[in-house]
Design a protein around this motif. Structure first.
Motif, short mmCIF file in Angstrom:
data_model
loop_
_atom_site.label_atom_id
_atom_site.label_comp_id
_atom_site.label_asym_id
_atom_site.label_seq_id
_atom_site.Cartn_x
_atom_site.Cartn_y
_atom_site.Cartn_z
N THR A 167 0.82 -1.22 0.00
CA THR A 167 0.00 0.00 0.00
C THR A 167 0.85 1.27 0.00
O THR A 167 0.40 2.31 -0.48
CB THR A 167 -0.95 0.01 1.20
N GLU A 171 0.26 4.21 -2.61
CA GLU A 171 0.09 5.61 -2.22
C GLU A 171 1.08 6.51 -2.95
O GLU A 171 0.74 7.62 -3.37
CB GLU A 171 0.25 5.75 -0.72
N GLU A 204 -6.77 -0.81 4.05
CA GLU A 204 -5.85 0.26 3.69
C GLU A 204 -6.10 0.76 2.27
O GLU A 204 -6.05 1.96 2.00
CB GLU A 204 -4.41 -0.22 3.83
N LEU A 208 -7.14 4.52 0.93
CA LEU A 208 -6.43 5.27 -0.11
C LEU A 208 -7.39 5.68 -1.23
O LEU A 208 -7.31 6.80 -1.76
CB LEU A 208 -5.30 4.42 -0.68
N ARG A 211 -9.34 8.70 0.02
CA ARG A 211 -8.55 9.93 0.13
C ARG A 211 -8.18 10.49 -1.24
O ARG A 211 -8.05 11.71 -1.40
CB ARG A 211 -7.28 9.66 0.94
N HIS A 212 -8.01 9.60 -2.21
CA HIS A 212 -7.58 10.05 -3.54
C HIS A 212 -8.72 10.07 -4.54
O HIS A 212 -8.47 10.15 -5.75
CB HIS A 212 -6.43 9.17 -4.03
#
Length: 403
Positions: A167, A171, A204, A208, A211-212
């Motif tokens: 991850t 990221e 996880e 991500l 968030r993205h």
């Protein structure tokens, strides 16, 4: 180019298969002469003589393929609708049976809508071809199934591979300038990786994706039915089912038939129904296939908890049997994986085992990395401990002697 010159890569494939056939070590495409009472035992042809074999290469994980209810539903459907759908689903091949199965699949995965595809790989191709394109970026685990990689590349989107289950690397890629400039970002992972039998860090990855502002797609081909409290797959098992945007899957593993499916919200489903080439440009599933899937869903809904428990326990037992026999095994959480190294050694082992009454699943590059050939052992609810004990002994002997 002559008709026998297909380029260096493809020529090497043909040379390898020719060499294995001449040495009588070709282990692929086993021919089943007669099915047994379950997929765990069949009569195999293509050996020196036909013989009964124990199958550790089956994807019928929960064992419903020969259940009377599944067979009856498969036989009954053609009585109502014939043997085929007589046209693409959009213009002549969508029956009440297909519509009912779509509702059943959507409810199973707790999604508003579902579509049926002729196969699991076509589901992957259809989703990525419709949801990604030039100007978009797709992020793939390097061990994702080949149909996911193929769909991403054919979509015309940019494709970035992150290291397996890493991850931090994902990221890093999501934070890159090119990712930030992409029109859309899609993250696609398998719920259960078929070659290694391990799970992705979905919590996880879901974080991500959020968030993205990335679409999260999970292929539950090997995990639907088999994992999760209610058999909804790895996303349910890992507590992120409500954070997955699109689920793809297949009926060829836990649901005793063939065909693929996609589950999503109604807007995405409507887009796929009208824009996914892999859905529009082919016939729908045959009525018999749909009937079999219905029967399997019924069996798994009633008996799923017990049918899921038994393969887990038997897989753990086979792990211990192989360790006790001195066989190195991978760190899988589902399939039992025996690393064997080279293609030639793996082929010799697999061919020897089928001659001794054990059919295993050899995996070769490009399905696995070069030098990483292996045996994938699929344990099902229909196996017995005695069969697995004998299998462990045969495998241990073959691995030790076929150097």
């Amino acid at each position: 180019m002559t008709t026998t010159d297909f380029g260096a890569v493809h020529n090497s494939v043909l040379e390898l298969t020719d060499r294995l056939r001449k040495a009588d070590r070709y282990p692929l495409f086993p021919v089943v002469a007669q099915a047994g009472p379950t997929r765990a035992r069949v009569r195999a042809a293509g050996c020196a003589a036909e013989r009964d074999v124990t199958v550790l290469a089956s994807a019928d994980y929960l064992g419903p393929a020969h259940h009377p209810e599944v067979r009856e539903r498969a036989a009954d459907a053609p009585r109502r609708f014939g043997t085929g759908t007589y046209g693409s689903q959009a213009v002549g091949g969508f029956t009440e049976l297909h519509e009912e199965l779509e509702r059943t699949v959507a409810a199973w995965f707790d999604r508003p809508a579902a579509l049926l595809f002729p196969s699991g790989p076509q589901a992957d191709l259809g989703v990525l071809g419709a949801l990604a394109g030039p100007g978009d970026m797709v992020f793939l685990d390097r061990f994702d199934h080949g149909s996911i990689t193929m769909g991403a590349r054919l979509s015309g989107a940019g494709v970035r591979m992150f290291r397996h289950n890493d991850t931090a690397h994902l990221e890093e890629l999501l934070n890159s300038g090119e990712a930030q400039e992409a029109r859309r970002r899609l993250i696609v992972v398998a719920g259960l990786f078929s070659a290694d039998g391990d799970l992705p860090p979905l919590r996880e990855i879901a974080g991500l994706a959020q968030r993205h502002q990335s679409l999260l797609i999970v292929d539950e081909a090997h995990s639907a039915g088999a994992l999760g409290a209610r058999g909804r797959g790895a996303a349910e098992l890992l507590g992120v089912l409500d954070r997955v945007d699109v689920i793809t899957g297949t009926f060829s593993k836990s649901f005793a038939s063939t065909g693929g499916c996609v589950c999503a919200n109604e807007r995405v489903a409507d887009l796929l129904r009208h824009a996914a080439g892999a859905y529009l440009l082919t016939l729908g599933l045959s009525p018999a296939t749909v009937g079999a899937v219905f029967g399997a869903f019924g069996v798994v809904a009633r008996e799923g908890a017990e049918r899921r428990r038994r393969p887990v326990e038997l897989s753990a037992a086979l792990h211990e049997m192989l360790r006790a026999a001195g066989v190195g095994i991978g760190a899988s959480q589902a399939h039992v994986v025996v690393p064997t190294g080279t293609v030639d050694r793996t082929a010799r082992i697999a061919r020897r085992l089928v001659g001794e009454g054990l059919l295993v699943g050899p995996l070769f590059p490009p399905a696995v990395p070069i030098g990483g050939a292996r045996l994938r052992l699929g344990v099902t609810a229909a196996h017995s401990e005695a069969e697995l004990q004998r299998a462990a002994q045969l495998i241990a002997t073959a691995v030790a002697e076929e150097q």
